[in-house]
Design an enzyme around this catalytic site. Structure first.
Site, PDB file in Angstrom:
ATOM      1  N   LYS A 179       9.438   3.282  -4.396  1.00  0.00           N
ATOM      2  CA  LYS A 179       9.113   4.693  -4.644  1.00  0.00           C
ATOM      3  C   LYS A 179       7.641   4.868  -4.288  1.00  0.00           C
ATOM      4  CE  LYS A 179       7.600   7.718  -7.074  1.00  0.00           C
ATOM      5  NZ  LYS A 179       6.520   8.599  -6.590  1.00  0.00           N
ATOM      6  N   GLY A 232      -0.597   1.367 -10.321  1.00  0.00           N
ATOM      7  CA  GLY A 232      -1.027   2.738 -10.592  1.00  0.00           C
ATOM      8  C   GLY A 232      -1.901   2.795 -11.824  1.00  0.00           C
ATOM      9  N   SER A 233      -1.867   3.927 -12.503  1.00  0.00           N
ATOM     10  CA  SER A 233      -2.782   4.143 -13.619  1.00  0.00           C
ATOM     11  C   SER A 233      -2.279   3.476 -14.903  1.00  0.00           C
ATOM     12  CB  SER A 233      -2.938   5.638 -13.854  1.00  0.00           C
ATOM     13  OG  SER A 233      -1.692   6.175 -14.217  1.00  0.00           O
ATOM     14  N   GLU A 235      -2.006   4.801 -17.828  1.00  0.00           N
ATOM     15  CA  GLU A 235      -1.105   5.681 -18.570  1.00  0.00           C
ATOM     16  C   GLU A 235       0.342   5.541 -18.067  1.00  0.00           C
ATOM     17  OE1 GLU A 235      -2.343   9.702 -18.174  1.00  0.00           O
ATOM     18  OE2 GLU A 235      -0.680  10.428 -19.405  1.00  0.00           O
ATOM     19  N   GLY A 237       1.469   3.060 -16.366  1.00  0.00           N
ATOM     20  CA  GLY A 237       1.840   1.666 -16.608  1.00  0.00           C
ATOM     21  C   GLY A 237       2.470   1.483 -17.984  1.00  0.00           C
ATOM     22  N   GLU A 254      -0.136  -3.625 -12.056  1.00  0.00           N
ATOM     23  CA  GLU A 254      -1.438  -3.678 -11.379  1.00  0.00           C
ATOM     24  C   GLU A 254      -2.099  -2.335 -11.643  1.00  0.00           C
ATOM     25  OE1 GLU A 254      -2.929  -6.070  -9.952  1.00  0.00           O
ATOM     26  OE2 GLU A 254      -1.432  -7.533  -9.327  1.00  0.00           O
ATOM     27  N   CYS A 288      -8.781   0.238  -6.683  1.00  0.00           N
ATOM     28  CA  CYS A 288      -8.700  -0.180  -8.085  1.00  0.00           C
ATOM     29  C   CYS A 288      -9.854  -1.114  -8.430  1.00  0.00           C
ATOM     30  CB  CYS A 288      -7.375  -0.871  -8.339  1.00  0.00           C
ATOM     31  SG  CYS A 288      -7.034  -2.161  -7.140  1.00  0.00           S
ATOM     32  N   GLU A 385     -12.207   5.185 -15.553  1.00  0.00           N
ATOM     33  CA  GLU A 385     -12.072   5.013 -14.104  1.00  0.00           C
ATOM     34  C   GLU A 385     -12.102   6.383 -13.433  1.00  0.00           C
ATOM     35  OE1 GLU A 385      -8.194   3.911 -12.515  1.00  0.00           O
ATOM     36  OE2 GLU A 385      -9.181   2.475 -11.190  1.00  0.00           O
TER      37      GLU A 385
HETATM   38  P1  NAD Z   1      -0.209   7.036 -11.029  1.00  0.00           P
HETATM   39  O1  NAD Z   1       0.025   6.161 -12.191  1.00  0.00           O
HETATM   40  O2  NAD Z   1      -0.404   8.481 -11.263  1.00  0.00           O
HETATM   41  O3  NAD Z   1       0.980   6.934  -9.978  1.00  0.00           O
HETATM   42  C1  NAD Z   1       1.384   5.706  -9.418  1.00  0.00           C
HETATM   43  C2  NAD Z   1       2.854   5.793  -9.046  1.00  0.00           C
HETATM   44  O4  NAD Z   1       3.606   5.970 -10.246  1.00  0.00           O
HETATM   45  C3  NAD Z   1       3.207   6.985  -8.149  1.00  0.00           C
HETATM   46  O5  NAD Z   1       4.189   6.583  -7.228  1.00  0.00           O
HETATM   47  C4  NAD Z   1       3.782   7.984  -9.134  1.00  0.00           C
HETATM   48  O6  NAD Z   1       4.682   8.885  -8.550  1.00  0.00           O
HETATM   49  C5  NAD Z   1       4.493   7.073 -10.114  1.00  0.00           C
HETATM   50  N1  NAD Z   1       4.718   7.636 -11.457  1.00  0.00           N
HETATM   51  C6  NAD Z   1       4.030   8.614 -12.084  1.00  0.00           C
HETATM   52  N2  NAD Z   1       4.564   8.868 -13.302  1.00  0.00           N
HETATM   53  C7  NAD Z   1       5.600   8.008 -13.452  1.00  0.00           C
HETATM   54  C8  NAD Z   1       6.525   7.748 -14.515  1.00  0.00           C
HETATM   55  N3  NAD Z   1       6.502   8.426 -15.646  1.00  0.00           N
HETATM   56  N4  NAD Z   1       7.418   6.758 -14.340  1.00  0.00           N
HETATM   57  C9  NAD Z   1       7.441   6.031 -13.199  1.00  0.00           C
HETATM   58  N5  NAD Z   1       6.617   6.244 -12.168  1.00  0.00           N
HETATM   59  C10 NAD Z   1       5.693   7.215 -12.291  1.00  0.00           C
HETATM   60  O7  NAD Z   1      -1.457   6.406 -10.263  1.00  0.00           O
HETATM   61  P2  NAD Z   1      -2.172   6.982  -8.975  1.00  0.00           P
HETATM   62  O8  NAD Z   1      -3.058   8.090  -9.388  1.00  0.00           O
HETATM   63  O9  NAD Z   1      -1.189   7.217  -7.891  1.00  0.00           O
HETATM   64  O10 NAD Z   1      -3.014   5.707  -8.519  1.00  0.00           O
HETATM   65  C11 NAD Z   1      -4.292   5.460  -8.938  1.00  0.00           C
HETATM   66  C12 NAD Z   1      -4.309   4.311  -9.922  1.00  0.00           C
HETATM   67  O11 NAD Z   1      -3.738   3.152  -9.343  1.00  0.00           O
HETATM   68  C13 NAD Z   1      -5.724   3.931 -10.304  1.00  0.00           C
HETATM   69  O12 NAD Z   1      -5.800   3.743 -11.687  1.00  0.00           O
HETATM   70  C14 NAD Z   1      -5.925   2.615  -9.565  1.00  0.00           C
HETATM   71  O13 NAD Z   1      -6.902   1.799 -10.134  1.00  0.00           O
HETATM   72  C15 NAD Z   1      -4.561   2.025  -9.629  1.00  0.00           C
HETATM   73  N6  NAD Z   1      -4.381   0.973  -8.607  1.00  0.00           N
HETATM   74  C16 NAD Z   1      -4.338  -0.341  -9.021  1.00  0.00           C
HETATM   75  C17 NAD Z   1      -4.218  -1.367  -8.071  1.00  0.00           C
HETATM   76  C18 NAD Z   1      -4.208  -2.817  -8.500  1.00  0.00           C
HETATM   77  O14 NAD Z   1      -3.869  -3.665  -7.672  1.00  0.00           O
HETATM   78  N7  NAD Z   1      -4.573  -3.159  -9.729  1.00  0.00           N
HETATM   79  C19 NAD Z   1      -4.135  -1.056  -6.716  1.00  0.00           C
HETATM   80  C20 NAD Z   1      -4.180   0.287  -6.340  1.00  0.00           C
HETATM   81  C21 NAD Z   1      -4.307   1.295  -7.295  1.00  0.00           C
END
Ligand code: NAD
Length: 503
Positions: A179, A232-233, A235, A237, A254, A288, A385
């Site tokens: 996704k 992702g974020s 929250e 996560g 991650e 990140c 962040e």
């Molecule tokens: P996000 O959490 O908003 O979204 C990430 C993904 O999750 C998207 O595909 C989104 O559609 C999906 N998503 C959103 N709500 C969901 C839910 N309730 N259930 C399942 N999936 C859902 O994050 P973002 O704003 O897209 O990305 C930025 C974040 O990602 C930053 O915090 C960054 O540090 C982190 N990040 C971490 C790494 C790492 O390797 N540690 C790498 C890249 C980005």
């Protein structure tokens, strides 16, 4: 600039077919450099996820599983070669969707090629152990694939984040459902072209585009998946972790970071200033592991900051396709969020030395490289962040204080240190609560270097051979071999307390 229609697939990819979404709805993906709509993409939902998971299950139970590890490796090498031969096409599409400089996208697609090469090389080396139990037993372990792996990825490195977990998952013999982020779905869909051209077993790679609360949630809650890798974020996560708890399945998280770059007076200050600027402004700070906190030895603070300011001001902003040093932020929503943090920094009493909203752009989500000085560790701009080109500067008076400030964070993803004193560098590496430490160069490392966070930056590691653990489970097989040897007293007590049952 819009993408040629042939480059974009406005469909879901399930079981090697391009399909519309059951919801019949779409959403627009936008070029953040120009705010022009690039394409309308299906807004996938629960039914689509269901079909994708079933397709992956069929592939896993069928032809994909029957391939020998060597043939799986050969297939992954073919994906790598195909991607490599179309690097420019993928890089341009990535730049269009994210706004990042084209050269930067090329490097990211090169890394995707490396992921497939690296894990192709590992596919026929995922072996178990033999456990010594003495002459009467053969005990061995087998590392089996999990089945259907789910991958939910963010928008900052769109295809890179797909390939980082997809390549080891496939190498280990799983079938995957991806996704992509709603802001940047194009290259994950385009990757499907390669699977089609290479005649992959249907269902090995599936892509469901859509929103997080819909397609993302449906995938993370689906009872038919066997693991989930979420990038992702924090929250989101947490939500993914809760969903995984329901079905008791493994999770890799991650998440975000607030990584320190610590500069001591004895380092090469010019080189360190280059690295500090690279560490925060690459990809417009949307990494990140961006080095978003600058910790400077108080004795060199003013001259060192001058050097970083000089570099920040020299950065040329522009549309990704025009090969600038730095592109826009990914979306209007994120642009407003980052500008909001700049306002927070000013209100909290930090001093903005340069940056803010970029001037001279009528369209596009441009924020200038920004530096705050006089930041206290408890301020929001030092703790949260921002995920934009905003550097928070703090100073320290001793090595102990530097480590204290560096560790004063709920995150623990990465950390950088600049010093010529190897003892100090290694003390720092040992004391810092972070999963990835870089000494005298920021963003160093390779495919083999495990990446992941301490504290709220995540659970598990990606990259390297250790990532194969995320996509395999261990089966122990114990065999009683040979003739039973004569025993002094083979009574019922012996039979009830077998020696091989430790727990
Ligand atoms: P996000 O959490 O908003 O979204 C990430 C993904 O999750 C998207 O595909 C989104 O559609 C999906 N998503 C959103 N709500 C969901 C839910 N309730 N259930 C399942 N999936 C859902 O994050 P973002 O704003 O897209 O990305 C930025 C974040 O990602 C930053 O915090 C960054 O540090 C982190 N990040 C971490 C790494 C790492 O390797 N540690 C790498 C890249 C980005």
């Amino acid at each position: 600039m819009s993408a040629p229609a042939s480059e974009v697939h406005p469909k879901l990819f399930i079981a090697n077919e391009w399909r519309p979404s059951h919801t019949g709805q779409t959403f627009e993906t936008v070029d953040p450099s120009t705010e022009e709509v690039i394409a309308s993409i299906p807004r996938g939902g629960a039914e689509d996820v269901d079909e994708a998971v079933s397709a992956a299950r069929e592939a896993f139970n069928g032809p994909w599983r029957r391939l020998t590890p060597e043939d799986r490796a050969r297939f992954l090498y073919q994906v790598a070669r195909s991607l490599e031969s179309r690097l420019e096409e993928f890089a341009r599409l990535e730049t269009l969707d994210t706004g990042k400089p084209l050269q930067h996208s090329r490097n990211e697609i090169r890394n995707c090629v490396r992921y497939f090469d690296y894990y192709a090389g590992a596919a026929d080396k995922i072996h178990g152990e033999t456990i010594p139990l003495g002459p009467n037993y053969l005990d061995y372990t087998v590392r089996e694939p999990l089945g259907v792996t789910a991958h939910i990825v963010p928008w900052n490195v769109p295809l890179g984040m797909v390939c980082r977990s997809l390549a080891p998952a496939l190498a280990a013999g799983n079938a995957a459902v991806v996704k992509p982020a709603e802001q940047t779905p194009l290259t994950a869909l385009k990757l499907a072209e390669l699977f089609l051209e290479l005649d992959a077993p249907p269902g090995v790679y599936n892509v469901v585009t859509g929103f997080g609360e819909e397609a993302g949630r449906a995938l993370s809650e689906h009872p038919g998946i066997d693991s989930i890798t979420f990038t992702g974020s924090v929250e989101t996560g947490r939500a993914v972790l809760r969903a995984a708890a329901e079905h008791v399945r493994p999770v890799v998280l991650e998440l975000g970071g607030k990584s320190p770059q610590v500069v001591f007076a004895d380092c090469d200050l010019d080189f360190a200033a280059d690295e500090v600027a690279k560490g925060i402004y690459s990809n417009s700070g949307q990494y990140c592991d961006a080095g978003s906190r600058l910790l400077i030895d108080g004795s060199i603070k003013e001259p060192f900051l001058e050097k970083v300011i000089e570099r920040a001001r020299a950065i040329k902003l522009g549309a990704g396709m025009d090969e600038p040093d730095m592109g826009p932020l990914v979306s209007e929503e994120h642009f407003k969020r980052v500008l909001g943090y700049i306002e927070v920094g000013n209100k909290e009493g930090a001093r903005m030395l340069t940056g803010g909203r970029a001037e001279g752009f009528e369209r596009g989500y441009f924020v200038a490289p920004t530096i705050f000085d006089e930041v206290e560790s408890n301020m929001r701009i030092a703790q949260e962040e921002i995920f934009g080109p905003v550097l928070a500067t703090l100073s320290f008076g001793s090595e102990v204080e530097a480590i204290e400030i560096a560790n004063d964070s709920s995150y623990g993803l990465a950390a950088g240190i600049f010093t010529r004193d190897i003892d100090r560098a290694l003390r720092f590496a040992s004391e810092i609560q972070a999963g990835y430490v870089m000494i005298n160069e920021y963003f160093s490392g390779g495919m083999g270097s495990p990446f992941g966070g301490y504290k709220q930056s995540g659970i598990g590691r990606e990259r390297g051979l250790i990532a194969l653990d995320n996509y395999t489970q261990i089966k122990n097989v114990v065999v009683k071999v040979g003739q039973r040897l004569p025993r002094r007293s083979a009574g019922i007590q012996d039979a009830l307390a077998p020696i091989t049952k430790p727990g």
